[in-house]
Motif scaffolding. Structure first.
Motif, PDB file in Angstrom:
ATOM      1  N   ILE A 184      42.063  46.648  49.795  1.00  0.00           N
ATOM      2  CA  ILE A 184      43.461  46.196  49.706  1.00  0.00           C
ATOM      3  C   ILE A 184      43.484  44.707  49.358  1.00  0.00           C
ATOM      4  O   ILE A 184      42.872  43.896  50.047  1.00  0.00           O
ATOM      5  CB  ILE A 184      44.204  46.458  51.032  1.00  0.00           C
ATOM      6  CG1 ILE A 184      44.197  47.968  51.306  1.00  0.00           C
ATOM      7  CG2 ILE A 184      45.615  45.902  50.984  1.00  0.00           C
ATOM      8  CD1 ILE A 184      44.754  48.349  52.655  1.00  0.00           C
ATOM      9  N   PRO A 185      44.189  44.347  48.277  1.00  0.00           N
ATOM     10  CA  PRO A 185      44.191  42.930  47.877  1.00  0.00           C
ATOM     11  C   PRO A 185      45.036  42.051  48.808  1.00  0.00           C
ATOM     12  O   PRO A 185      45.784  42.561  49.642  1.00  0.00           O
ATOM     13  CB  PRO A 185      44.810  42.956  46.480  1.00  0.00           C
ATOM     14  CG  PRO A 185      45.045  44.376  46.140  1.00  0.00           C
ATOM     15  CD  PRO A 185      44.961  45.181  47.379  1.00  0.00           C
ATOM     16  N   ASN A 186      44.908  40.761  48.629  1.00  0.00           N
ATOM     17  CA  ASN A 186      45.697  39.785  49.394  1.00  0.00           C
ATOM     18  C   ASN A 186      46.646  39.059  48.447  1.00  0.00           C
ATOM     19  O   ASN A 186      46.233  38.715  47.335  1.00  0.00           O
ATOM     20  CB  ASN A 186      44.789  38.715  50.005  1.00  0.00           C
ATOM     21  CG  ASN A 186      43.962  39.274  51.138  1.00  0.00           C
ATOM     22  OD1 ASN A 186      44.445  40.092  51.903  1.00  0.00           O
ATOM     23  ND2 ASN A 186      42.717  38.837  51.222  1.00  0.00           N
TER      24      ASN A 186
ATOM     25  N   ALA B  67      53.931  50.023  47.062  1.00  0.00           N
ATOM     26  CA  ALA B  67      53.396  49.386  48.270  1.00  0.00           C
ATOM     27  C   ALA B  67      53.723  47.903  48.367  1.00  0.00           C
ATOM     28  O   ALA B  67      53.345  47.264  49.336  1.00  0.00           O
ATOM     29  CB  ALA B  67      51.879  49.564  48.320  1.00  0.00           C
ATOM     30  N   ILE B  68      54.438  47.354  47.365  1.00  0.00           N
ATOM     31  CA  ILE B  68      54.721  45.918  47.421  1.00  0.00           C
ATOM     32  C   ILE B  68      56.194  45.689  47.737  1.00  0.00           C
ATOM     33  O   ILE B  68      57.083  46.178  47.039  1.00  0.00           O
ATOM     34  CB  ILE B  68      54.314  45.215  46.108  1.00  0.00           C
ATOM     35  CG1 ILE B  68      52.813  45.445  45.867  1.00  0.00           C
ATOM     36  CG2 ILE B  68      54.632  43.717  46.175  1.00  0.00           C
ATOM     37  CD1 ILE B  68      52.244  44.767  44.662  1.00  0.00           C
ATOM     38  N   VAL B  69      56.391  44.988  48.812  1.00  0.00           N
ATOM     39  CA  VAL B  69      57.755  44.696  49.258  1.00  0.00           C
ATOM     40  C   VAL B  69      58.075  43.277  48.823  1.00  0.00           C
ATOM     41  O   VAL B  69      57.277  42.358  49.032  1.00  0.00           O
ATOM     42  CB  VAL B  69      57.833  44.771  50.807  1.00  0.00           C
ATOM     43  CG1 VAL B  69      59.250  44.527  51.292  1.00  0.00           C
ATOM     44  CG2 VAL B  69      57.290  46.095  51.301  1.00  0.00           C
TER      45      VAL B  69
ATOM     46  N   CYS C 244      44.274  50.243  44.262  1.00  0.00           N
ATOM     47  CA  CYS C 244      43.964  50.469  42.848  1.00  0.00           C
ATOM     48  C   CYS C 244      43.705  49.158  42.100  1.00  0.00           C
ATOM     49  O   CYS C 244      43.193  49.164  40.990  1.00  0.00           O
ATOM     50  CB  CYS C 244      45.100  51.215  42.169  1.00  0.00           C
ATOM     51  SG  CYS C 244      46.572  50.212  41.950  1.00  0.00           S
ATOM     52  N   ALA C 245      44.104  48.043  42.692  1.00  0.00           N
ATOM     53  CA  ALA C 245      43.866  46.710  42.118  1.00  0.00           C
ATOM     54  C   ALA C 245      44.715  46.425  40.885  1.00  0.00           C
ATOM     55  O   ALA C 245      44.513  45.424  40.211  1.00  0.00           O
ATOM     56  CB  ALA C 245      42.390  46.499  41.805  1.00  0.00           C
ATOM     57  N   SER C 246      45.665  47.289  40.612  1.00  0.00           N
ATOM     58  CA  SER C 246      46.522  47.096  39.452  1.00  0.00           C
ATOM     59  C   SER C 246      47.313  45.783  39.569  1.00  0.00           C
ATOM     60  O   SER C 246      47.458  45.026  38.607  1.00  0.00           O
ATOM     61  CB  SER C 246      47.452  48.310  39.354  1.00  0.00           C
ATOM     62  OG  SER C 246      48.458  48.101  38.478  1.00  0.00           O
ATOM     63  N   CYS C 247      47.799  45.467  40.780  1.00  0.00           N
ATOM     64  CA  CYS C 247      48.604  44.257  40.969  1.00  0.00           C
ATOM     65  C   CYS C 247      47.795  42.991  40.696  1.00  0.00           C
ATOM     66  O   CYS C 247      48.334  41.993  40.228  1.00  0.00           O
ATOM     67  CB  CYS C 247      49.193  44.224  42.378  1.00  0.00           C
ATOM     68  SG  CYS C 247      47.960  44.426  43.672  1.00  0.00           S
ATOM     69  N   THR C 248      46.506  43.036  40.980  1.00  0.00           N
ATOM     70  CA  THR C 248      45.683  41.842  40.740  1.00  0.00           C
ATOM     71  C   THR C 248      45.584  41.554  39.252  1.00  0.00           C
ATOM     72  O   THR C 248      45.389  40.420  38.839  1.00  0.00           O
ATOM     73  CB  THR C 248      44.253  42.011  41.321  1.00  0.00           C
ATOM     74  OG1 THR C 248      43.614  43.051  40.608  1.00  0.00           O
ATOM     75  CG2 THR C 248      44.264  42.334  42.792  1.00  0.00           C
TER      76      THR C 248
HETATM   77  S1  SF4 Z   1      49.192  47.772  42.837  1.00  0.00           S
HETATM   78 FE1  SF4 Z   1      47.554  48.965  43.798  1.00  0.00          FE
HETATM   79  S2  SF4 Z   1      46.335  47.476  44.972  1.00  0.00           S
HETATM   80 FE2  SF4 Z   1      48.285  46.490  44.479  1.00  0.00          FE
HETATM   81  S3  SF4 Z   1      49.577  46.906  46.278  1.00  0.00           S
HETATM   82 FE3  SF4 Z   1      49.985  48.521  44.789  1.00  0.00          FE
HETATM   83  S4  SF4 Z   1      48.566  50.153  45.382  1.00  0.00           S
HETATM   84 FE4  SF4 Z   1      47.857  48.295  46.396  1.00  0.00          FE
END
Ligand code: SF4
Ligand code: SF4
Length: 344
Positions: free
Chosen positions: A183-185, A205-207, A222-226
């Motif tokens: 899980i990223p920070n 998952a991002i609020v 999934c690291a997509s947000c990074t």
């Molecule tokens: S994009 Fe992927 S890694 Fe980032 S918060 Fe959403 S589920 Fe988690």
């Protein structure tokens, strides 16, 4: 001890040499290891994300395709959908991208269905997984040629044959299983509250509050947000991955992927970038081109790639991720000891 066949080539721009090296290695491997080719032998490949410019281009595989066709062996390019949002998230998009990137000489099989939902359980009874979700069409194959690009990887440290088996053969749920502790920070001080990450998150998952916040219960790692944050405010939590035994889980999935199969591995150690071919942008290689290597042992092959790169640059590279090979050896996927057979 496994044999690793090696043909050094100084640049991927010499396509004729790369293409021929891949065939020479395949031919030698088949003869030396007494491999009987079946009637259908698919090529496991990676089509490269849209915008990526350093993936292994299909013309490098032409020699192998000719070799199979001369022997009347049917083949196909076979691949699985990715976890993150991109041009390879669904079968329809994925097939379109494969075509755009020139993978047109063979039919394309997206092995885990339209949305990555088609898989078969493969029993392994190991420490992290009792059974693994391997993409249905890959699970059904008895023989394959796995074509890998050796390069860096954000989480795994580096990616070669073992990574190609682990993530590349897993259906979407299997990819989640491997990522689940990663899980990223969000670096709060960098976040500009643009909301872009929240829109791209496949798990909702991002609020968005004062700053972006990741709901750890929902995040699938999934690291997509990074990748999408324009301000580099989201970082992969490598420590969580390591303490969560991400490398061990990778190795166990690789073990499941190869189980009960005849697999020939050929790896292209060129265009060695810090990140993998799933990155949808152009990257500069940071290590020199090395050549083409092949083996029936994916662990030996990855180890040989590392060793050949290190020999060329005379320093240690890719320190992170070596535990994957160590653990893969421990569970019987292959051996880090090998006999190097230079063919040229
Ligand atoms: S994009 Fe992927 S890694 Fe980032 S918060 Fe959403 S589920 Fe988690
Ligand atoms: S994309 Fe980056 S800057 Fe924008 S809200 Fe997400 S973390 Fe903050």
């Amino acid at each position: 001890m496994a044999n690793v066949y090696f043909i050094p080539i100084d640049t991927i721009n010499d396509t004729a040499a790369v293409r021929q090296a891949a065939v020479d290695i395949l031919d030698r491997m088949i003869a030396a290891e007494n491999i009987a080719l079946k009637k259908f032998v698919p090529l496991k490949v990676h089509f490269g994300e849209k915008g990526n410019t350093t993936f292994i281009r299909p013309e490098n595989y032409d020699g192998i395709i000719d070799y199979l066709q001369e022997r009347r062996i049917d083949s196909a390019f076979i691949e699985t959908n990715v976890l993150y949002l991109g041009e390879r998230t669904t079968r329809t998009e994925h097939e379109r991208l494969a075509k755009d990137h020139g993978f047109t000489r063979l039919p394309v099989i997206i092995a885990d269905g339209e949305h990555g939902e088609e898989f078969e359980w493969v029993e392994i009874d190991q420490k992290y997984f009792k059974r693994c979700k391997i993409a249905k069409e890959l699970a059904r194959q008895k023989q394959l040629i796995v074509l890998s690009h050796f390069k860096g990887h954000m989480l795994a440290g580096f990616g070669g044959a073992v990574k190609q088996l682990a993530m590349g053969f897993a259906a979407r749920g299997g990819k989640l299983d491997q990522h689940c502790n990663a899980i990223p920070n969000v670096k709060q001080w960098k976040c500009k509250t643009c909301g872009f990450c929240a829109k791209k998150c496949p798990a909702d998952a991002i609020v968005m509050a004062k700053k972006a916040r990741i709901n750890r219960e929902k995040c699938i790692g999934c690291a997509s947000c990074t990748a999408v944050c324009p301000y580099h405010a989201i970082a992969n939590n490598f420590l969580a991955s390591i303490s969560g035994s991400f490398f061990g889980r990778l190795a166990e999935y690789a073990y499941a992927a190869a189980k009960d199969k005849s697999v020939m591995y050929i790896t292209f150690a060129f265009n060695i970038t810090r990140d993998c071919d799933c990155a949808g942008h152009s990257m500069r290689p940071f290590l020199p081109d090395v050549g083409v290597l092949g083996s029936t042992d994916p662990v030996a092959l990855d180890q040989a790639c590392l060793d050949q790169i290190e020999k060329k640059v005379n320093r240690r590279v890719f320190k992170r991720g070596r535990y994957t090979l160590e653990y893969a050896e421990k569970i019987g996927l292959g051996s880090r000891n090998y006999h190097l057979i230079p063919l040229k």
